[in-house]
Design a protein around this motif. Structure first.
Motif, PDB file in Angstrom:
ATOM      1  N   PHE A 199     -16.754  30.618  17.504  1.00 56.75           N
ATOM      2  CA  PHE A 199     -17.266  30.204  16.197  1.00 56.75           C
ATOM      3  C   PHE A 199     -16.351  29.122  15.622  1.00 56.75           C
ATOM      4  CE2 PHE A 199     -18.786  34.475  16.854  1.00 56.75           C
ATOM      5  CZ  PHE A 199     -20.075  34.468  16.340  1.00 56.75           C
ATOM      6  N   ASN A 200     -16.919  28.307  14.734  1.00 59.11           N
ATOM      7  CA  ASN A 200     -16.098  27.327  14.028  1.00 59.11           C
ATOM      8  C   ASN A 200     -15.539  27.951  12.750  1.00 59.11           C
ATOM      9  OD1 ASN A 200     -18.199  27.278  12.120  1.00 59.11           O
ATOM     10  ND2 ASN A 200     -19.147  25.470  13.042  1.00 59.11           N
ATOM     11  N   LYS A 213     -16.219  19.854  34.239  1.00 59.35           N
ATOM     12  CA  LYS A 213     -14.966  20.473  33.812  1.00 59.35           C
ATOM     13  C   LYS A 213     -14.630  20.096  32.371  1.00 59.35           C
ATOM     14  CE  LYS A 213     -13.739  22.230  37.871  1.00 59.35           C
ATOM     15  NZ  LYS A 213     -13.484  23.673  38.101  1.00 59.35           N
ATOM     16  N   VAL A 214     -13.979  21.018  31.688  1.00 59.76           N
ATOM     17  CA  VAL A 214     -13.535  20.766  30.326  1.00 59.76           C
ATOM     18  C   VAL A 214     -12.325  19.836  30.351  1.00 59.76           C
ATOM     19  CG1 VAL A 214     -12.562  21.794  28.239  1.00 59.76           C
ATOM     20  CG2 VAL A 214     -14.392  22.976  29.481  1.00 59.76           C
ATOM     21  N   PRO A 219     -10.771  17.177  21.643  1.00 58.06           N
ATOM     22  CA  PRO A 219     -10.523  18.002  20.438  1.00 58.06           C
ATOM     23  C   PRO A 219     -11.366  19.271  20.394  1.00 58.06           C
ATOM     24  CG  PRO A 219     -10.745  15.689  19.855  1.00 58.06           C
ATOM     25  CD  PRO A 219     -11.145  15.808  21.292  1.00 58.06           C
ATOM     26  N   ASN A 220     -12.524  19.261  21.108  1.00 58.81           N
ATOM     27  CA  ASN A 220     -13.409  20.429  21.110  1.00 58.81           C
ATOM     28  C   ASN A 220     -13.209  21.324  22.328  1.00 58.81           C
ATOM     29  OD1 ASN A 220     -14.798  19.712  18.679  1.00 58.81           O
ATOM     30  ND2 ASN A 220     -15.942  18.167  19.849  1.00 58.81           N
ATOM     31  N   ALA A 221     -12.142  21.096  23.087  1.00 55.51           N
ATOM     32  CA  ALA A 221     -11.931  21.833  24.329  1.00 55.51           C
ATOM     33  C   ALA A 221     -11.877  23.347  24.112  1.00 55.51           C
ATOM     34  CB  ALA A 221     -10.646  21.361  25.008  1.00 55.51           C
ATOM     35  N   ALA A 222     -11.367  23.781  22.966  1.00 55.44           N
ATOM     36  CA  ALA A 222     -11.266  25.218  22.694  1.00 55.44           C
ATOM     37  C   ALA A 222     -12.628  25.869  22.538  1.00 55.44           C
ATOM     38  CB  ALA A 222     -10.444  25.455  21.427  1.00 55.44           C
ATOM     39  N   HIS A 223     -13.665  25.071  22.331  1.00 51.51           N
ATOM     40  CA  HIS A 223     -15.025  25.586  22.168  1.00 51.51           C
ATOM     41  C   HIS A 223     -15.880  25.327  23.419  1.00 51.51           C
ATOM     42  CE1 HIS A 223     -14.609  26.373  17.812  1.00 51.51           C
ATOM     43  NE2 HIS A 223     -13.831  25.287  17.813  1.00 51.51           N
ATOM     44  N   GLN A 224     -15.245  24.928  24.529  1.00 51.59           N
ATOM     45  CA  GLN A 224     -15.996  24.555  25.727  1.00 51.59           C
ATOM     46  C   GLN A 224     -15.516  25.340  26.949  1.00 51.59           C
ATOM     47  OE1 GLN A 224     -15.229  20.324  25.910  1.00 51.59           O
ATOM     48  NE2 GLN A 224     -16.943  19.844  24.527  1.00 51.59           N
TER      49      GLN A 224
END
Length: 278
Positions: A199-200, A213-214, A219-224
């Protein structure tokens, strides 16, 4: 055909009939005899999956250890998905979601727009699993399901007490293509999920199974999470089931209520009262 030939043919059919009947009775008897053991093994498999996803035990933990840890660390709780709260309306020990899906009073049909996970119906009540430490929520395990390429994937996602960080994701039942979509069971792929953010900061679902691959510098890697190589439709199926169950038609309202209650899981904190029949 002569009379002797007719008699021989009739006897052959009669023998074949009795042999088939005997075999059928043996198979039916074996199935009935093995059913209790199959149910126990199925329950054990689900418990092992929950413990593994909640990072409480390895997937290969022996049966006795699984049963001990599950009874000591896991508390099953019913969630009313309509109300978005814990509920005492059903007994988590006996509630059967599969049967509930066949009961119009305990489930509802989803519209085409709602049914992004291709599950057709959604039950009103769901069994969740709570892990507490010193009376404080540590982990909550939510059941999820959705269609992949060839099958419905049944599994769980576990979230930390912040209700956004993933502890683990896994499936205890699926029939995807071995070596492709079946890689949802690969420990290497499952190891990519812990620590990801589902979740954000606004509490909206924000987890994405991407193609390839991530990029750790994104910056959005934590959500991928890396997609499954060669299994685009299964990857999309995982994405869709997460979008559904973490969204407004799944556990979204419940998780929002739990956040507003400071993550309290006590029965008096966020319990929906059973509706009175009119």
């Amino acid at each position: 055909m002569s009379e002797s030939n007719k008699e021989s043919f009739s006897r052959t059919l009669l023998v074949a009939f009795w042999v088939c009947l005997a075999c059928s009775l043996v198979v039916a008897g074996a199935a009935l005899g093995l059913k209790p053991a199959q149910l126990v093994n199925s329950q054990l498999n689900k418990q092992r999956s929950i413990l593994s996803i909640a990072a409480l035990a390895p997937e290969n933990a022996p049966a006795a250890e699984v049963q001990r840890l599950f009874s000591e660390r896991i508390q099953a709780r019913i969630v009313d998905l309509d109300e978005g709260r814990f509920s005492d309306a059903q007994d988590p020990a006996t509630y059967d979601s599969a049967k509930a899906l066949q009961d119009d009073s305990l489930s509802r049909a989803l519209t085409a727009e709602e049914d992004i996970a291709s599950i057709r119906r959604r039950e009103r009540y769901a069994v969740t699993y709570v892990v507490e430490d010193g009376g404080q929520l540590q982990t909550i395990v939510l059941p999820v399901r959705g269609y992949g390429l060839w099958s419905t994937l049944y599994g769980f996602i576990a979230l930390k007490s912040d209700l956004k960080t993933v502890v683990g994701l896994g499936f205890y039942q699926q029939a995807e293509t071995a070596g492709l979509g079946g890689e949802v069971d690969n420990p290497l792929w499952k190891a990519l999920w812990p620590g990801k953010l589902a979740f954000n900061d606004a509490g909206a679902p924000d987890i994405h199974v991407i193609k390839g691959k991530v990029d750790a510098s994104n910056p959005n890697a934590a959500h991928q999470v890396d997609g499954l190589a060669g299994a685009t439709l299964t990857s999309k199926g995982v994405q869709h089931l997460l979008d559904f169950w973490l969204g407004q038609n799944g556990f979204g309202p419940f998780l929002n209520n739990l956040r507003q209650g400071g993550g309290k899981t006590a029965a008096t904190a966020v319990v929906a009262q059973p509706r009175k029949e009119i």
